[in-house]
Design a protein around this motif. Structure first.
Motif, PDB file in Angstrom:
ATOM      1  N   UNK A  67       0.863  -1.125   0.031  1.00 24.10           N
ATOM      2  CA  UNK A  67       0.018   0.063  -0.035  1.00 24.10           C
ATOM      3  C   UNK A  67       0.888   1.448   0.081  1.00 24.10           C
ATOM      4  N   UNK A  68       1.807   1.397   0.591  1.00 23.90           N
ATOM      5  CA  UNK A  68       2.975   2.515   0.696  1.00 23.90           C
ATOM      6  C   UNK A  68       3.575   2.502  -0.380  1.00 23.90           C
ATOM      7  N   UNK A  69       3.862   1.608  -1.026  1.00 22.76           N
ATOM      8  CA  UNK A  69       4.504   1.979  -2.521  1.00 22.76           C
ATOM      9  C   UNK A  69       3.583   2.487  -3.385  1.00 22.76           C
ATOM     10  N   UNK A  70       2.332   1.761  -3.486  1.00 27.48           N
ATOM     11  CA  UNK A  70       1.591   2.279  -4.389  1.00 27.48           C
ATOM     12  C   UNK A  70       0.954   3.814  -4.247  1.00 27.48           C
ATOM     13  N   UNK A  71       0.989   3.983  -2.797  1.00 24.39           N
ATOM     14  CA  UNK A  71       0.538   5.394  -2.588  1.00 24.39           C
ATOM     15  C   UNK A  71       1.696   6.413  -2.984  1.00 24.39           C
ATOM     16  N   UNK A  72       2.904   6.183  -2.623  1.00 26.36           N
ATOM     17  CA  UNK A  72       3.953   6.736  -3.246  1.00 26.36           C
ATOM     18  C   UNK A  72       4.273   7.030  -4.815  1.00 26.36           C
ATOM     19  N   UNK A  73       3.721   5.872  -5.584  1.00 21.92           N
ATOM     20  CA  UNK A  73       3.712   6.130  -6.720  1.00 21.92           C
ATOM     21  C   UNK A  73       2.856   6.824  -7.334  1.00 21.92           C
ATOM     22  N   UNK A  74       1.636   6.828  -6.898  1.00 19.17           N
ATOM     23  CA  UNK A  74       0.443   7.810  -7.297  1.00 19.17           C
ATOM     24  C   UNK A  74       1.026   9.280  -7.063  1.00 19.17           C
ATOM     25  N   UNK A  75       1.638   9.597  -5.990  1.00 23.12           N
ATOM     26  CA  UNK A  75       2.001  10.750  -5.345  1.00 23.12           C
ATOM     27  C   UNK A  75       3.001  11.353  -6.540  1.00 23.12           C
ATOM     28  N   UNK A  76       4.021  10.517  -6.781  1.00 24.70           N
ATOM     29  CA  UNK A  76       5.353  10.892  -7.688  1.00 24.70           C
ATOM     30  C   UNK A  76       4.648  11.106  -9.281  1.00 24.70           C
ATOM     31  N   UNK A  77       3.525  10.165  -9.484  1.00 24.26           N
ATOM     32  CA  UNK A  77       3.225  10.228 -10.994  1.00 24.26           C
ATOM     33  C   UNK A  77       2.273  11.673 -10.930  1.00 24.26           C
ATOM     34  N   UNK A  78       1.640  12.020  -9.946  1.00 27.38           N
ATOM     35  CA  UNK A  78       0.638  13.212 -10.039  1.00 27.38           C
ATOM     36  C   UNK A  78       1.639  14.519  -9.831  1.00 27.38           C
ATOM     37  N   UNK A  79       2.741  14.409  -9.035  1.00 28.25           N
ATOM     38  CA  UNK A  79       3.697  15.623  -9.232  1.00 28.25           C
ATOM     39  C   UNK A  79       4.386  15.617 -10.551  1.00 28.25           C
TER      40      UNK A  79
END
Length: 313
Positions: A67-79
């Motif tokens: 979950x933590x990995x996917x959350x960071x991936x989503x945030x980084x993609x959004x940035x």
């Protein structure tokens, strides 16, 4: 819980070594250990087993890692998307719109979009709503702007705003001094309307049928300016939105009720095809511009009706 807690957790989980993880995230080992303890305290369970210098994920840590990995991936993609949006774009986009949108909204969007992205090529066609549906379905367009048509599978319609349609008559027409008019009162009234191939005409026919009215359709024209020009010249009525009536035209708008015809303009896109960055950016600009025009149209509709001009002698 903050993003740094997740980044530190994923770094430790990736190396299972606090020293190497601290180097990776550019903090001291003591800071990293303190932040991981904060995260564990907030979650309420241990994420790592520490035995001497050895570190291992607990069962809870294993479950939380995905979950933590996917959350960071989503945030980084959004940035990344936000940073990319600030840079000029290139390429081409194919857009089609019905006549009403081509009067002001689409030209305004194209002008602003090209000023920000001078190397982009935009192709704009003026088509009926059904024509836009056909071209989108065949992959010949990236984006459509129209009033809600009959949608086949594979297309998505995104409403932009609601627009009230009103009776449009010349200043000397007997109905020009009315404050409101019920649709049943238009039974056998001479009218000029869009052809039945237009989604707006089909919606109006449904409203007339619901009111039990059958107007006397003397003329059908596939152009709103032509309909308004005819209404301004003779004792014949048509139906239009306030946004479609140019300033200075000798036409009076009378609100209709029982029922009040409302049409919904919106964006048309392929549901099964991911939009390009160009298409998403132009669609966002259309949403902003259409929302502003929608508010202005609502204000014009609610404004007091100007008195009709008396007949010249």
């Amino acid at each position: 819980m903050e993003l740094r807690h997740l980044r530190y957790f994923v770094a430790v989980a990736g190396s299972l070594n606090f020293t190497r993880a601290a180097q990776r995230v550019h903090v001291t080992q003591s800071t990293l250990s303190h932040q991981i303890r904060q995260l564990e305290d907030e979650i309420g369970c241990r994420l790592f087993d520490r035995v001497g210098k050895r570190v291992a994920l607990t069962e809870s840590g294993e479950a939380f890692l995905g979950y933590a990995t996917r959350a960071l991936q989503e945030v980084d993609q959004g940035l990344g998307e936000l940073k990319a949006a600030e840079s000029p774009m290139s390429g081409s986009i194919r857009v089609a719109a019905t006549h009403t949108f081509n009067l002001s909204i689409v030209p305004e969007c194209v002008a602003l979009f090209l000023s920000r992205n001078p190397t982009v090529r935009i192709s704009v066609e003026e088509l009926s709503a059904d024509g836009i549906v056909t071209r989108l379905t065949n992959g010949q367009l990236d984006l459509g702007v129209a009033y809600r048509p009959i949608l086949p599978l594979g297309l998505r319609f995104e409403p932009l705003f609601n627009e009230e349609l009103m009776l449009a008559v010349g200043a000397r027409h007997p109905l020009a001094r009315r404050k409101r008019i019920r649709m049943i009162e238009l039974h056998r009234e001479p009218m000029a309307l869009l052809p039945a191939s237009f989604s707006t005409r089909r919606m109006l026919d449904e409203c007339f049928a619901a009111a039990g009215a059958q107007p006397l359709v003397c003329a059908e024209m596939n152009s709103l300016p032509a309909l308004l020009g005819l209404a301004a010249r003779m004792r014949i009525a048509t139906i239009a939105a306030a946004s479609g009536v140019p300033p200075g035209l000798d036409v009076v708008l009378v609100p209709m009720e029982s029922p009040t015809p409302i049409r919904t303009p919106g964006l048309l896109v392929r549901a099964d095809v991911e939009q390009t960055r160009l298409s998403r950016a132009f669609a966002a600009l259309l949403r902003q511009t259409a929302a502003r025009h929608g508010r202005q149209a609502e204000a014009r509709t609610r404004a007091p009706k100007a008195a009709a001009k008396p007949p010249s002698t």
